[in-house]
Motif scaffolding. Structure first.
Motif, mmCIF file in Angstrom:
data_model
loop_
_atom_site.group_PDB
_atom_site.id
_atom_site.type_symbol
_atom_site.label_atom_id
_atom_site.label_comp_id
_atom_site.label_asym_id
_atom_site.label_seq_id
_atom_site.Cartn_x
_atom_site.Cartn_y
_atom_site.Cartn_z
ATOM 1 N N LEU A 119 0.774 -1.302 0.312
ATOM 2 C CA LEU A 119 -0.385 -0.033 0.184
ATOM 3 C C LEU A 119 1.050 1.262 -0.224
ATOM 4 C CD1 LEU A 119 -2.470 -0.853 2.681
ATOM 5 C CD2 LEU A 119 -2.454 -1.516 0.041
ATOM 6 N N SER A 120 0.291 2.487 -0.591
ATOM 7 C CA SER A 120 0.944 3.600 -0.923
ATOM 8 C C SER A 120 0.103 4.628 -0.008
ATOM 9 C CB SER A 120 1.322 4.193 -2.091
ATOM 10 O OG SER A 120 2.780 2.823 -2.408
ATOM 11 N N CYS A 121 0.545 5.847 0.015
ATOM 12 C CA CYS A 121 -0.164 6.442 0.792
ATOM 13 C C CYS A 121 -0.034 7.805 0.078
ATOM 14 C CB CYS A 121 -0.696 6.766 2.497
ATOM 15 S SG CYS A 121 -1.380 8.333 2.647
ATOM 16 N N SER A 122 -0.001 9.052 -0.681
ATOM 17 C CA SER A 122 0.755 9.661 -0.833
ATOM 18 C C SER A 122 0.094 11.058 -0.288
ATOM 19 C CB SER A 122 0.630 10.724 -2.411
ATOM 20 O OG SER A 122 0.894 11.550 -2.922
ATOM 21 N N ALA A 123 0.337 11.902 0.140
ATOM 22 C CA ALA A 123 0.725 13.961 0.986
ATOM 23 C C ALA A 123 0.693 14.493 0.552
ATOM 24 C CB ALA A 123 0.965 13.315 2.470
ATOM 25 N N SER A 124 0.295 15.760 0.508
ATOM 26 C CA SER A 124 0.051 16.612 -0.411
ATOM 27 C C SER A 124 -0.381 17.682 0.387
ATOM 28 C CB SER A 124 -0.395 17.027 -1.840
ATOM 29 O OG SER A 124 -1.775 16.389 -1.562
ATOM 30 N N GLY A 125 -0.575 19.151 0.417
ATOM 31 C CA GLY A 125 -0.681 20.208 0.468
ATOM 32 C C GLY A 125 0.513 20.482 2.123
ATOM 33 N N TYR A 126 0.364 21.018 3.652
ATOM 34 C CA TYR A 126 1.247 21.911 4.272
ATOM 35 C C TYR A 126 1.355 20.459 5.223
ATOM 36 C CZ TYR A 126 3.372 24.588 7.661
ATOM 37 O OH TYR A 126 4.660 25.074 8.292
ATOM 38 N N THR A 127 2.538 19.470 4.267
ATOM 39 C CA THR A 127 2.514 18.345 5.129
ATOM 40 C C THR A 127 4.077 18.654 5.905
ATOM 41 O OG1 THR A 127 4.587 17.471 3.711
ATOM 42 C CG2 THR A 127 2.580 17.522 2.983
ATOM 43 N N TYR A 128 4.954 19.437 6.243
ATOM 44 C CA TYR A 128 6.174 18.867 7.101
ATOM 45 C C TYR A 128 5.631 19.104 7.905
ATOM 46 C CZ TYR A 128 10.258 19.174 9.099
ATOM 47 O OH TYR A 128 11.351 18.879 9.865
ATOM 48 N N SER A 129 4.441 20.175 8.658
ATOM 49 C CA SER A 129 4.586 19.915 10.730
ATOM 50 C C SER A 129 3.099 18.946 10.106
ATOM 51 C CB SER A 129 4.122 21.236 10.848
ATOM 52 O OG SER A 129 3.073 21.312 10.078
ATOM 53 N N SER A 130 2.603 18.749 9.542
ATOM 54 C CA SER A 130 1.541 17.785 9.834
ATOM 55 C C SER A 130 1.099 16.814 9.893
ATOM 56 C CB SER A 130 0.195 18.082 8.720
ATOM 57 O OG SER A 130 0.144 19.610 8.930
ATOM 58 N N THR A 131 2.466 15.749 9.178
ATOM 59 C CA THR A 131 2.741 14.093 9.333
ATOM 60 C C THR A 131 3.565 14.099 9.965
ATOM 61 O OG1 THR A 131 4.357 14.822 7.255
ATOM 62 C CG2 THR A 131 1.444 14.539 6.996
ATOM 63 N N TYR A 132 4.233 14.412 11.250
ATOM 64 C CA TYR A 132 4.818 13.901 11.675
ATOM 65 C C TYR A 132 5.144 12.679 12.275
ATOM 66 C CZ TYR A 132 7.975 13.090 15.458
ATOM 67 O OH TYR A 132 9.847 12.652 16.372
ATOM 68 N N CYS A 133 3.628 12.194 12.298
ATOM 69 C CA CYS A 133 3.126 10.333 12.703
ATOM 70 C C CYS A 133 3.147 10.273 11.621
ATOM 71 C CB CYS A 133 2.762 10.476 13.525
ATOM 72 S SG CYS A 133 1.845 8.929 14.152
ATOM 73 N N MET A 134 2.756 8.690 11.018
ATOM 74 C CA MET A 134 1.978 8.710 10.521
ATOM 75 C C MET A 134 1.320 7.343 10.218
ATOM 76 S SD MET A 134 3.168 10.373 6.398
ATOM 77 C CE MET A 134 1.184 10.155 5.820
ATOM 78 N N GLY A 135 -0.002 6.737 10.049
ATOM 79 C CA GLY A 135 -0.183 5.524 9.890
ATOM 80 C C GLY A 135 -0.962 4.948 9.489
ATOM 81 N N TRP A 136 -1.196 3.660 10.083
ATOM 82 C CA TRP A 136 -2.603 2.999 8.772
ATOM 83 C C TRP A 136 -3.379 2.379 9.631
ATOM 84 C CZ3 TRP A 136 -2.522 2.739 3.817
ATOM 85 C CH2 TRP A 136 -1.171 3.134 3.199
ATOM 86 N N VAL A 137 -4.603 2.542 9.579
ATOM 87 C CA VAL A 137 -5.600 2.165 10.611
ATOM 88 C C VAL A 137 -6.695 0.908 9.718
ATOM 89 C CG1 VAL A 137 -7.327 2.354 12.311
ATOM 90 C CG2 VAL A 137 -5.563 4.147 12.289
ATOM 91 N N ARG A 138 -6.537 0.117 9.721
ATOM 92 C CA ARG A 138 -7.584 -0.800 9.128
ATOM 93 C C ARG A 138 -9.077 -0.762 9.568
ATOM 94 N NH1 ARG A 138 -4.750 -7.011 8.734
ATOM 95 N NH2 ARG A 138 -4.810 -7.321 11.477
ATOM 96 N N GLN A 139 -10.154 -1.348 9.302
ATOM 97 C CA GLN A 139 -11.389 -1.467 9.538
ATOM 98 C C GLN A 139 -12.311 -2.770 9.045
ATOM 99 O OE1 GLN A 139 -13.893 1.642 9.674
ATOM 100 N NE2 GLN A 139 -15.165 0.062 11.550
#
Length: 123
Positions: free
Chosen positions: A20-40
């Motif tokens: 799986l891949s997740c591309s982040a865009s927008g104001y990313t530097y300070s907003s993506t310190y932690c990234m994770g995968w959550v499933r349901q």
């Protein structure tokens, strides 16, 4: 504001692999310190399966340890989840999530969420 877009889901047989891949865009530097995968999964509560902070420190749910690997490319603003030896229990919608704070291993911490990508495993 951060936008997260997942890709890479699909259908595989038990024992197979997906990335799986997740591309982040927008104001990313300070907003993506932690990234994770959550499933349901169907009929199940949401479950955080892996997280990674900008320094590369990772945490995994017991159910996926040794099978899943989370990684990120801070230059490309992309989060990955390599899933090996997939099991029926891994079926579900997988969401990418991001937060500006250190990873707390609490899914409710995440401020930003993607739309999800479906993973189906058949026996």
């Amino acid at each position: 504001q951060v936008q997260l877009v997942e890709s890479g889901g699909g259908s595989v047989q038990a024992g197979g692999s997906l990335r799986l891949s997740c591309s982040a865009s927008g104001y990313t530097y300070s907003s993506t310190y932690c990234m994770g995968w959550v499933r349901q999964g169907p009929g199940k509560e949401r479950e955080e399966v892996a997280s990674i902070d900008r320094d590369g420190d990772t945490t995994y749910a017991d159910s996926v340890k040794g099978r899943f690997t989370v990684s990120r490319d801070n230059i490309k603003n992309t989060l990955y989840l390599q899933m090996n030896r997939l099991e029926i229990e891994d079926i579900g919608m997988y969401y990418c999530a991001a937060d500006s704070r250190p990873c707390l291993w609490v899914e409710s911490q995440y401020d930003y969420w993607g739309q999800g990508t479906q993973v189906t495993v058949s026996s």
